[in-house]
Design a protein around this motif. Structure first.
Motif, PDB file in Angstrom:
ATOM      1  N   ALA A  46      29.611  28.747  17.406  1.00  0.00           N
ATOM      2  CA  ALA A  46      29.705  28.299  16.012  1.00  0.00           C
ATOM      3  C   ALA A  46      30.236  26.876  15.984  1.00  0.00           C
ATOM      4  O   ALA A  46      31.075  26.503  16.803  1.00  0.00           O
ATOM      5  N   ARG A  47      29.735  26.105  15.047  1.00  0.00           N
ATOM      6  CA  ARG A  47      30.203  24.736  14.833  1.00  0.00           C
ATOM      7  C   ARG A  47      30.543  24.564  13.359  1.00  0.00           C
ATOM      8  O   ARG A  47      29.737  24.912  12.492  1.00  0.00           O
ATOM      9  N   ALA A  48      31.707  24.026  13.103  1.00  0.00           N
ATOM     10  CA  ALA A  48      32.130  23.742  11.725  1.00  0.00           C
ATOM     11  C   ALA A  48      31.786  22.287  11.392  1.00  0.00           C
ATOM     12  O   ALA A  48      31.441  21.498  12.271  1.00  0.00           O
ATOM     13  N   GLY A  49      31.887  21.940  10.116  1.00  0.00           N
ATOM     14  CA  GLY A  49      31.677  20.558   9.691  1.00  0.00           C
ATOM     15  C   GLY A  49      30.238  20.101   9.829  1.00  0.00           C
ATOM     16  O   GLY A  49      29.977  18.939  10.094  1.00  0.00           O
ATOM     17  N   VAL A  50      29.300  21.012   9.640  1.00  0.00           N
ATOM     18  CA  VAL A  50      27.883  20.692   9.734  1.00  0.00           C
ATOM     19  C   VAL A  50      27.361  20.450   8.321  1.00  0.00           C
ATOM     20  O   VAL A  50      27.710  21.180   7.385  1.00  0.00           O
ATOM     21  N   TYR A  51      26.528  19.414   8.157  1.00  0.00           N
ATOM     22  CA  TYR A  51      25.966  19.086   6.849  1.00  0.00           C
ATOM     23  C   TYR A  51      24.445  19.148   6.936  1.00  0.00           C
ATOM     24  O   TYR A  51      23.849  18.702   7.908  1.00  0.00           O
ATOM     25  N   ARG A  52      23.849  19.711   5.886  1.00  0.00           N
ATOM     26  CA  ARG A  52      22.384  19.782   5.796  1.00  0.00           C
ATOM     27  C   ARG A  52      22.019  19.550   4.345  1.00  0.00           C
ATOM     28  O   ARG A  52      22.490  20.265   3.464  1.00  0.00           O
ATOM     29  N   ASP A  53      21.214  18.560   4.102  1.00  0.00           N
ATOM     30  CA  ASP A  53      20.788  18.212   2.739  1.00  0.00           C
ATOM     31  C   ASP A  53      21.983  18.038   1.804  1.00  0.00           C
ATOM     32  O   ASP A  53      21.962  18.489   0.658  1.00  0.00           O
ATOM     33  N   GLY A  54      23.062  17.430   2.316  1.00  0.00           N
ATOM     34  CA  GLY A  54      24.241  17.160   1.508  1.00  0.00           C
ATOM     35  C   GLY A  54      25.142  18.358   1.271  1.00  0.00           C
ATOM     36  O   GLY A  54      26.085  18.287   0.483  1.00  0.00           O
ATOM     37  N   ILE A  55      24.879  19.475   1.933  1.00  0.00           N
ATOM     38  CA  ILE A  55      25.674  20.692   1.757  1.00  0.00           C
ATOM     39  C   ILE A  55      26.477  20.934   3.022  1.00  0.00           C
ATOM     40  O   ILE A  55      25.943  20.890   4.133  1.00  0.00           O
ATOM     41  N   VAL A  56      27.782  21.183   2.850  1.00  0.00           N
ATOM     42  CA  VAL A  56      28.626  21.473   4.001  1.00  0.00           C
ATOM     43  C   VAL A  56      28.454  22.933   4.387  1.00  0.00           C
ATOM     44  O   VAL A  56      28.326  23.809   3.540  1.00  0.00           O
ATOM     45  N   GLY A  57      28.415  23.160   5.686  1.00  0.00           N
ATOM     46  CA  GLY A  57      28.217  24.525   6.150  1.00  0.00           C
ATOM     47  C   GLY A  57      28.713  24.737   7.555  1.00  0.00           C
ATOM     48  O   GLY A  57      29.464  23.933   8.107  1.00  0.00           O
ATOM     49  N   VAL A  58      28.253  25.825   8.115  1.00  0.00           N
ATOM     50  CA  VAL A  58      28.594  26.233   9.466  1.00  0.00           C
ATOM     51  C   VAL A  58      27.285  26.463  10.209  1.00  0.00           C
ATOM     52  O   VAL A  58      26.313  26.953   9.628  1.00  0.00           O
ATOM     53  N   GLU A  59      27.269  26.109  11.480  1.00  0.00           N
ATOM     54  CA  GLU A  59      26.106  26.382  12.307  1.00  0.00           C
ATOM     55  C   GLU A  59      26.479  27.442  13.332  1.00  0.00           C
ATOM     56  O   GLU A  59      27.451  27.296  14.065  1.00  0.00           O
ATOM     57  N   LEU A  60      25.731  28.515  13.339  1.00  0.00           N
ATOM     58  CA  LEU A  60      25.868  29.560  14.348  1.00  0.00           C
ATOM     59  C   LEU A  60      24.662  29.418  15.272  1.00  0.00           C
ATOM     60  O   LEU A  60      23.556  29.165  14.805  1.00  0.00           O
ATOM     61  N   PHE A  61      24.888  29.552  16.568  1.00  0.00           N
ATOM     62  CA  PHE A  61      23.760  29.354  17.474  1.00  0.00           C
ATOM     63  C   PHE A  61      23.757  30.357  18.617  1.00  0.00           C
ATOM     64  O   PHE A  61      24.788  30.904  18.991  1.00  0.00           O
TER      65      PHE A  61
END
Length: 133
Positions: A46-61
């Motif tokens: 998991a990675r915190a501080g991920v942004y996509r299309d101006g939305i803050v989120g979390v990436e799980l991989f």
């Protein structure tokens, strides 16, 4: 096959539908494990501080050191397909994963290189629009 875990940043609390997230990650992890040979590694993280299309989120991989995905598989990645795995495989695991990502208001991406493995990354907004308010 070796299994490892990795986190970057403080992931914190994520508002989501746990049953759907669990099914999605289970499908990805099962595929990664089945793609690997003895000695290959599968990493879940998991990675915190991920942004996509101006939305803050979390990436799980989920990433593996398997053979990678062939071009013909990539062209219809989110669609139903005949499984080449044999046994009771139905070939719908990734189709279900992509559908669940949308239902969770997220996005599922793939990176793959022949002979070097595959990474599926799931972006989830910290607060889905259905619960923001």
């Amino acid at each position: 096959m070796d299994l490892s875990a990795q986190t970057t940043g403080v992931v914190g609390v994520l508002t989501t539908q746990v049953d759907k997230l669990s099914q999605l990650l289970n499908n990805l992890l099962k595929n990664a494990i089945e793609a690997c040979q003895p000695g290959d590694e599968v990493c879940v993280g998991a990675r915190a501080g991920v942004y996509r299309d101006g939305i803050v989120g979390v990436e799980l991989f989920v990433e593996d050191e398997g053979p990678g995905l062939a071009d013909e598989v990539l062209y219809n990645l989110a669609g139903a397909k005949r499984s080449n795995k044999g046994g009771d495989h139905q070939g719908v695991g990734l189709q279900v994963a992509f559908r669940l990502a949308i239902e969770l208001e997220g996005a599922l991406d793939v990176r793959t290189l022949a002979g070097q493995g595959t990474t599926f990354s799931l972006f989830l907004p910290r607060v889905p629009s259905s619960t923001a308010g």
